[in-house]
Design a protein around this motif. Structure first.
Motif, short mmCIF file in Angstrom:
data_model
loop_
_atom_site.label_atom_id
_atom_site.label_comp_id
_atom_site.label_asym_id
_atom_site.label_seq_id
_atom_site.Cartn_x
_atom_site.Cartn_y
_atom_site.Cartn_z
N ILE A 1 0.84 -1.21 0.00
CA ILE A 1 0.00 0.00 0.00
C ILE A 1 0.87 1.25 0.00
O ILE A 1 0.61 2.21 -0.74
CB ILE A 1 -0.96 -0.01 1.20
CG1 ILE A 1 -1.99 -1.15 1.04
CG2 ILE A 1 -1.66 1.34 1.34
CD1 ILE A 1 -2.88 -1.35 2.25
N ARG A 2 1.93 1.25 0.86
CA ARG A 2 2.83 2.41 0.90
C ARG A 2 3.50 2.62 -0.46
O ARG A 2 3.68 3.76 -0.91
CB ARG A 2 3.88 2.21 2.00
CG ARG A 2 3.34 2.39 3.42
CD ARG A 2 4.46 2.51 4.43
NE ARG A 2 5.24 1.29 4.52
CZ ARG A 2 4.96 0.28 5.35
NH1 ARG A 2 3.89 0.36 6.15
NH2 ARG A 2 5.71 -0.80 5.39
N GLU A 3 3.88 1.52 -1.10
CA GLU A 3 4.51 1.62 -2.42
C GLU A 3 3.55 2.20 -3.45
O GLU A 3 3.93 3.06 -4.26
CB GLU A 3 4.99 0.24 -2.87
CG GLU A 3 5.73 0.25 -4.20
CD GLU A 3 6.17 -1.15 -4.62
OE1 GLU A 3 6.74 -1.26 -5.73
OE2 GLU A 3 5.93 -2.11 -3.87
N MET A 4 2.29 1.77 -3.40
CA MET A 4 1.29 2.30 -4.34
C MET A 4 1.03 3.78 -4.08
O MET A 4 0.87 4.57 -5.02
CB MET A 4 0.00 1.50 -4.21
CG MET A 4 0.10 0.06 -4.71
SD MET A 4 -1.36 -0.92 -4.32
CE MET A 4 -2.62 -0.05 -5.25
N GLU A 5 1.01 4.18 -2.80
CA GLU A 5 0.79 5.58 -2.46
C GLU A 5 1.92 6.45 -3.00
O GLU A 5 1.71 7.55 -3.52
CB GLU A 5 0.68 5.75 -0.95
CG GLU A 5 -0.63 5.22 -0.37
CD GLU A 5 -0.67 5.33 1.15
OE1 GLU A 5 0.43 5.42 1.76
OE2 GLU A 5 -1.78 5.29 1.71
N ALA A 6 3.16 5.96 -2.87
CA ALA A 6 4.32 6.71 -3.36
C ALA A 6 4.25 6.89 -4.88
O ALA A 6 4.53 7.97 -5.41
CB ALA A 6 5.61 6.00 -2.96
N LYS A 7 3.84 5.84 -5.59
CA LYS A 7 3.72 5.93 -7.05
C LYS A 7 2.63 6.91 -7.45
O LYS A 7 2.78 7.71 -8.38
CB LYS A 7 3.41 4.56 -7.63
CG LYS A 7 4.59 3.61 -7.64
CD LYS A 7 4.18 2.32 -8.29
CE LYS A 7 5.37 1.39 -8.32
NZ LYS A 7 5.01 0.10 -8.92
N PHE A 8 1.53 6.86 -6.72
CA PHE A 8 0.43 7.77 -7.01
C PHE A 8 0.86 9.23 -6.80
O PHE A 8 0.51 10.10 -7.60
CB PHE A 8 -0.77 7.41 -6.12
CG PHE A 8 -1.97 8.27 -6.36
CD1 PHE A 8 -2.70 8.15 -7.53
CD2 PHE A 8 -2.38 9.21 -5.42
CE1 PHE A 8 -3.82 8.93 -7.77
CE2 PHE A 8 -3.50 10.00 -5.65
CZ PHE A 8 -4.22 9.85 -6.83
N LEU A 9 1.63 9.46 -5.75
CA LEU A 9 2.11 10.81 -5.46
C LEU A 9 3.00 11.31 -6.59
O LEU A 9 2.90 12.46 -7.02
CB LEU A 9 2.87 10.81 -4.13
CG LEU A 9 3.31 12.19 -3.61
CD1 LEU A 9 2.10 13.10 -3.42
CD2 LEU A 9 4.08 12.03 -2.31
N ASP B 1 4.05 18.67 -2.80
CA ASP B 1 2.81 17.97 -2.45
C ASP B 1 1.65 18.63 -3.18
O ASP B 1 1.29 19.77 -2.89
CB ASP B 1 2.58 18.06 -0.93
CG ASP B 1 1.35 17.24 -0.52
OD1 ASP B 1 0.65 16.73 -1.42
OD2 ASP B 1 1.12 17.13 0.69
N TYR C 1 -1.33 18.35 -2.91
CA TYR C 1 -2.49 18.62 -2.06
C TYR C 1 -2.26 19.83 -1.14
O TYR C 1 -3.11 20.16 -0.34
CB TYR C 1 -2.80 17.40 -1.19
CG TYR C 1 -3.21 16.20 -1.99
CD1 TYR C 1 -4.43 16.18 -2.65
CD2 TYR C 1 -2.37 15.09 -2.08
CE1 TYR C 1 -4.81 15.07 -3.39
CE2 TYR C 1 -2.74 13.99 -2.82
CZ TYR C 1 -3.96 13.97 -3.48
OH TYR C 1 -4.32 12.88 -4.21
#
Length: 618
Positions: free
Chosen positions: A589-597, A614, A616
């Motif tokens: 999940i953390r890896e997916m969040e980093a990619k999304f960012l 950021d 946001y």
């Protein structure tokens, strides 16, 4: 001259270059297939044409049945009495349409029937109107399809290749008329593996029948495969097909192979058996999945009422799915064991395994098959294997002369992971079974071992940083289970309990104890268990006043309850997989969040022209 069948097939298919623009790609086969047949028959009859014409001139007004005389002169099962040949049609370009239609009309009935089913006269008219008839005919005269140049076996392969191309070009209907080659090969090898000793004898002759013949793929593949087992063996092929165009292709294929075209009949197998009373050594079929039989309901029910004097004695499935009707039809055509018996291979979806409660038509059919020890093996195939469906499919193998070690038993084989992914999908077909995988499945089937395993199963790749990497090979899993026939049976008993205080009982049936209808329940008790022991262990500890209602009995054995049979395939091969560790999921999940960012940063940069840490923050 083309050196092999694929080159020859490609040359013939190149006629499509002439058709492009005037015909849809899906319709190329409607021109190419009948012209290929025409050229082949023309070449086959060339050596005896003079003799046939001479005999025809001599006999045509004598009243003699020419169908008895002229085949002896043509040395084939068909003949043609036209003075024309395909190359000769080119000598009169302005009348080629008229002369070609006349030439087709001078074939014997079986050959003429094929061209009529192809609607070849209409095709000739279309080609002529588009100024293509002469060009297409000329193209076919460039190839020599004489048997001395292209033997029957090679010509059969050429025609099959053309059928395959035709089917792939019309993906929307391919599944109706074309069974994937690897599925046919698997069935055929399993059927023959169970009869290898008989097939190894010199000059052996066996009959093979397909009641849903389609374009003849199963018949042709079986014919080709038996040559590899025993070159002196001969299969006599029989088939029935409902679709006119598929029937024409199948019958044409039989003509090309030198088989008797009279052995291919047209019609609905369920309502009009084209081979009534005949028995066969081998039978195979891929009937339509989940198709209702409402149109033939009256004929099927009338035959069912004959009991076992008809084809559908054991029972009738629900009207929405006639798959088991085809299976019973095949069973009715098995030779008696004393006459050598028969073997059957049929492709079915999952419904016939378990649909229908105890006492239903489907359950009674399964009961008949298992209690008569006809089911030898069932093989679960990979999903996404067929052209028009991605659902689960199974091969049923039946034999009424089982080998001693198989008597009273059924082998289940889970081949759902025996496949390779295709680079390009064909309709719903996304995977295929390789020859090596077929050989391994047949090996597991032949060895008949409980808890055997495969080595060539597909391994699902794992995701690693967004890319797929091959996973570590999983440990071998059991893919073969062997069970006694009775294992699949159960007795559905009615369990009653006494009335609760204050309630009034309905008048019970003769011999029936008063009971509370609101508390009535049922229990499915395995046939391998004693009913009393089961009740004592599973029911009475929870409801001590319950009893089995012995007035509700099975019609056949007279014992309490109704007997049912079902084959819950997936349950027998289920392997528990523990969930992944929470820390592994959290890391993903953390890896997916980093990619999304990172993606959002790029999007913000494209919109505003400036980078921010950021997106946001504003």
């Amino acid at each position: 001259m083309a050196q092999n069948f694929s080159e020859l097939a490609n040359f013939i298919w190149s006629v499509a270059d002439l058709l492009r623009g005037d015909y849809k790609q899906a319709d190329y086969g409607k021109v190419i297939l009948p012209f290929t047949l025409l050229r082949r028959l023309d070449c086959v009859l060339a050596d005896t044409k003079k003799d046939v014409l001479a005999e025809y001139d001599k006999r045509k007004d004598s009243g003699v049945n020419l169908d008895l005389v002229l085949p002896r002169k043509s040395k084939q099962s068909f003949y043609n009495v036209s003075p024309f040949t395909v190359p000769g049609l080119l000598d009169d370009p302005s009348n080629i349409r008229h002369n070609l239609i006349a030439y087709i009309g001078d074939f014997s009935a079986d050959a003429r029937d094929v061209f009529e089913r192809f609607k070849f006269t209409d095709r000739v008219a279309e080609l002529d109107e588009n100024d293509l008839l002469y060009l297409v005919t000329q193209k076919f005269t460039e190839i020599d399809l004489h048997p001395s140049v292209v033997p029957n076996e090679t010509m059969g392969l050429v025609f099959e290749e053309l059928i395959r191309k035709f089917s792939e070009a019309s993906n929307e209907t391919a599944g109706e008329h074309f069974t994937p080659r690897e599925v046919i090969k698997l069935i055929v090898h399993c059927l023959f593996a169970g009869d290898d000793e008989a097939l190894s004898k010199p000059g052996v002759i066996r009959s093979l029948y397909d009641p849903t013949a389609g374009t003849g793929g199963m018949l042709s593949t079986a014919d080709n495969e038996i040559v590899g087992i025993n070159s002196s063996a001969k299969l006599v092929l029989f088939g029935q097909e409902l679709n006119p165009e598929s029937y024409a292709i199948c019958k044409a294929d039989m003509l090309i192979k030198g088989q008797d075209p009279k052995n291919i009949v047209m019609g609905n197998t369920l309502s009009a058996d084209g081979f009534a009373g005949q028995k066969f050594d081998y039978m195979l079929s891929n009937p339509p999945f989940g198709v209702d039989w409402k149109k033939v309901q009256s004929a099927v029910k009338a035959e069912h009422e004959k009991g076992f004097a008809g084809r559908f004695g054991p029972g009738l499935p629900r009207i929405s799915d006639g798959s088991l009707l085809f299976l019973m039809h095949l069973v009715s055509k098995m030779r008696q064991a004393s006459e050598g018996g028969s073997r059957i291979g049929i492709v079915l979806n999952g419904s016939p395994l378990f649909t229908g409660d105890a006492g239903s038509g489907e359950s009674e059919i399964r009961r008949y098959l298992l209690e008569n020890d006809l089911v030898e093996a069932i093989i679960a195939l990979p999903n996404d294997l067929f052209y028009n469906t991605g659902i689960a499919t199974y091969i049923w193998l039946l034999d009424n002369t089982k080998k001693p070690e198989r008597k009273g038993k059924v082998q289940l084989i889970d081949a759902t992971r025996m496949y390779e992914k295709r680079r390009k999908s064909l309709g719903s077909k996304r995977v295929e079974i390789t020859d090596e995988q077929i050989a391994e499945i047949v090996k597991v089937y032949s060895e008949f071992e409980h808890d055997a395993s495969f080595t060539l199963e597909y391994q699902e790749p794992v995701k690693n940083g967004g890319s797929e990497t091959q996973s570590e090979p999983e440990p071998p899993r059991s893919v073969s289970k062997v069970f006694e026939n009775a294992f699949f049976g159960f007795r559905k008993v009615t369990v009653d309990r006494p009335l609760e205080p204050g309630k009034t009982a309905k008048k019970p049936k003769k011999g029936e104890k008063p009971y509370d209808p609101e508390l009535r329940d049922t229990e499915n008790i395995p046939l391998t268990e004693d009913v009393s022991a089961y009740m004592k262990r599973e029911v009475l500890p929870h409801v001590s006043d319950a009893w089995v209602n012995e007035t509700i009995c099975d019609e056949k054995d007279g014992l309490p309850g109704k007997v049912g049979y079902e084959i819950n395939f997936n349950r027998y091969f289920y392997v528990y997989k523990p969930p992944r560790a929470p820390e592994v999921i959290a890391a993903e999940i953390r890896e997916m969040e980093a990619k999304f960012l990172e993606l959002m940063k790029g999007w913000w940069r494209d919109i505003t022209g400036s980078a921010i840490s950021d997106p946001y923050s504003r």
